[in-house]
Design an enzyme around this catalytic site. Sequence first.
Site, PDB file in Angstrom:
ATOM      1  N   TRP A 162       0.853  -1.190   0.000  1.00 37.65           N
ATOM      2  CA  TRP A 162       0.000   0.000   0.000  1.00 37.65           C
ATOM      3  C   TRP A 162       0.883   1.233   0.000  1.00 37.65           C
ATOM      4  O   TRP A 162       1.572   1.503   0.978  1.00 37.65           O
ATOM      5  CB  TRP A 162      -0.933   0.029   1.198  1.00 37.65           C
ATOM      6  CG  TRP A 162      -1.849   1.243   1.160  1.00 37.65           C
ATOM      7  CD1 TRP A 162      -2.225   1.942   0.038  1.00 37.65           C
ATOM      8  CD2 TRP A 162      -2.479   1.892   2.267  1.00 37.65           C
ATOM      9  NE1 TRP A 162      -3.053   2.985   0.382  1.00 37.65           N
ATOM     10  CE2 TRP A 162      -3.230   2.979   1.739  1.00 37.65           C
ATOM     11  CE3 TRP A 162      -2.486   1.652   3.636  1.00 37.65           C
ATOM     12  CZ2 TRP A 162      -3.967   3.835   2.564  1.00 37.65           C
ATOM     13  CZ3 TRP A 162      -3.227   2.497   4.453  1.00 37.65           C
ATOM     14  CH2 TRP A 162      -3.959   3.579   3.907  1.00 37.65           C
ATOM     15  N   ARG A 163       0.872   1.973  -1.115  1.00 31.42           N
ATOM     16  CA  ARG A 163       1.597   3.232  -1.219  1.00 31.42           C
ATOM     17  C   ARG A 163       0.718   4.340  -0.640  1.00 31.42           C
ATOM     18  O   ARG A 163      -0.026   4.994  -1.349  1.00 31.42           O
ATOM     19  CB  ARG A 163       1.962   3.493  -2.683  1.00 31.42           C
ATOM     20  CG  ARG A 163       3.155   2.685  -3.171  1.00 31.42           C
ATOM     21  CD  ARG A 163       4.470   3.231  -2.607  1.00 31.42           C
ATOM     22  NE  ARG A 163       4.617   4.634  -2.967  1.00 31.42           N
ATOM     23  CZ  ARG A 163       5.147   5.065  -4.113  1.00 31.42           C
ATOM     24  NH1 ARG A 163       5.608   4.191  -4.993  1.00 31.42           N
ATOM     25  NH2 ARG A 163       5.241   6.353  -4.366  1.00 31.42           N
ATOM     26  N   GLU A 198      12.582  10.533  -2.688  1.00 34.64           N
ATOM     27  CA  GLU A 198      12.874   9.225  -3.268  1.00 34.64           C
ATOM     28  C   GLU A 198      11.775   8.773  -4.221  1.00 34.64           C
ATOM     29  O   GLU A 198      11.541   7.576  -4.401  1.00 34.64           O
ATOM     30  CB  GLU A 198      13.115   8.187  -2.167  1.00 34.64           C
ATOM     31  CG  GLU A 198      14.318   8.533  -1.287  1.00 34.64           C
ATOM     32  CD  GLU A 198      14.995   7.328  -0.676  1.00 34.64           C
ATOM     33  OE1 GLU A 198      14.797   6.197  -1.174  1.00 34.64           O
ATOM     34  OE2 GLU A 198      15.742   7.516   0.296  1.00 34.64           O
ATOM     35  N   HIS A 202      16.132   4.597  -3.097  1.00 32.95           N
ATOM     36  CA  HIS A 202      15.605   4.780  -4.450  1.00 32.95           C
ATOM     37  C   HIS A 202      16.341   5.921  -5.141  1.00 32.95           C
ATOM     38  O   HIS A 202      16.582   6.969  -4.539  1.00 32.95           O
ATOM     39  CB  HIS A 202      14.110   5.102  -4.415  1.00 32.95           C
ATOM     40  CG  HIS A 202      13.279   4.009  -3.827  1.00 32.95           C
ATOM     41  ND1 HIS A 202      13.221   3.768  -2.478  1.00 32.95           N
ATOM     42  CD2 HIS A 202      12.460   3.088  -4.413  1.00 32.95           C
ATOM     43  CE1 HIS A 202      12.418   2.740  -2.255  1.00 32.95           C
ATOM     44  NE2 HIS A 202      11.948   2.318  -3.409  1.00 32.95           N
ATOM     45  N   LYS A 244      16.423  -2.933   0.363  1.00 31.58           N
ATOM     46  CA  LYS A 244      15.857  -2.711  -0.967  1.00 31.58           C
ATOM     47  C   LYS A 244      16.608  -1.589  -1.669  1.00 31.58           C
ATOM     48  O   LYS A 244      16.829  -0.524  -1.090  1.00 31.58           O
ATOM     49  CB  LYS A 244      14.373  -2.342  -0.876  1.00 31.58           C
ATOM     50  CG  LYS A 244      13.737  -2.068  -2.251  1.00 31.58           C
ATOM     51  CD  LYS A 244      12.315  -1.527  -2.139  1.00 31.58           C
ATOM     52  CE  LYS A 244      11.754  -1.179  -3.519  1.00 31.58           C
ATOM     53  NZ  LYS A 244      10.430  -0.525  -3.451  1.00 31.58           N
ATOM     54  N   GLN A 270       7.116  -1.433 -14.611  1.00 29.04           N
ATOM     55  CA  GLN A 270       6.394  -2.574 -14.065  1.00 29.04           C
ATOM     56  C   GLN A 270       5.585  -3.281 -15.146  1.00 29.04           C
ATOM     57  O   GLN A 270       4.955  -2.654 -15.984  1.00 29.04           O
ATOM     58  CB  GLN A 270       5.461  -2.121 -12.928  1.00 29.04           C
ATOM     59  CG  GLN A 270       6.198  -1.719 -11.675  1.00 29.04           C
ATOM     60  CD  GLN A 270       5.253  -1.301 -10.559  1.00 29.04           C
ATOM     61  OE1 GLN A 270       4.047  -1.271 -10.741  1.00 29.04           O
ATOM     62  NE2 GLN A 270       5.810  -0.963  -9.406  1.00 29.04           N
TER      63      GLN A 270
END
Length: 252
Positions: free
Chosen positions: A43-44, A82, A140, A167, A232
Amino acid sequence: MKRQRIGEGNQPLICTPLVGKQRESIRLELHHVLEKRPDLIEWRVDFFEGIANTEKVLDLAQEIKESAGDIPLIFTLRSVREGGQPVSLNDQEALKLIEAICQKTEVEYVDFELSNSEEAFKELRQVSLESQTQIIASYHNFEFTPESEILLGKIAEAQRLSADVAKIAVMSQNLHDVLTLLKVTLNAKETVDIPLISLAMGQYGTITRMMGGVFGSSVTFAVGESSSAPGQMPIEDLRSVLGILQKSIGQV
């Protein structure tokens, strides 16, 4: 059957994002995503228009988790620095919201950026240990792919800060950038003790979303309903590619 957690299994887990702006649109998005049975859901919350209301965020996070059932949920408040959406919260307010998610919901993972202070990491680590919520320490770069030493340093920093998962996500301008990321991923797989998520964004970065698991990335991201980052793929296409890779490698 209990779902795999990040770092388990022999191929990367597929994660799909929720990027709706309002509660009803998120509910509809979640309905479509669940039909495709991803391994993880993210969930962003920086897309959510109600982010300034902590109780609304907590309530919706728990609703998403309950609807997801055995599919683990990642709660991500991506900062503008980011690549996230502009939000009304400052860094301290964002930290308090993430801590509340740990304390008051059943969300399994929270994303916390390595650009936050070490003191903030220590504070969140203590809260997350008490609630048994896992931290994904993330980096990021939406502009370019840094040198290998810098990326390896970010992964090492995540481990030093006692994160559960590291990540790194970068923008690839060419195939050399793709090779840099994959080499870093393989190196980290052999030298770091925590699971790694690595991916490149952009046209060439799509290769890393398909092949990253071979080199050591534990998660790859795919479009369930809407994309949260450039490059994506639809979850159906990505699942087919991963299946072919796994079958071919198994035959070898």
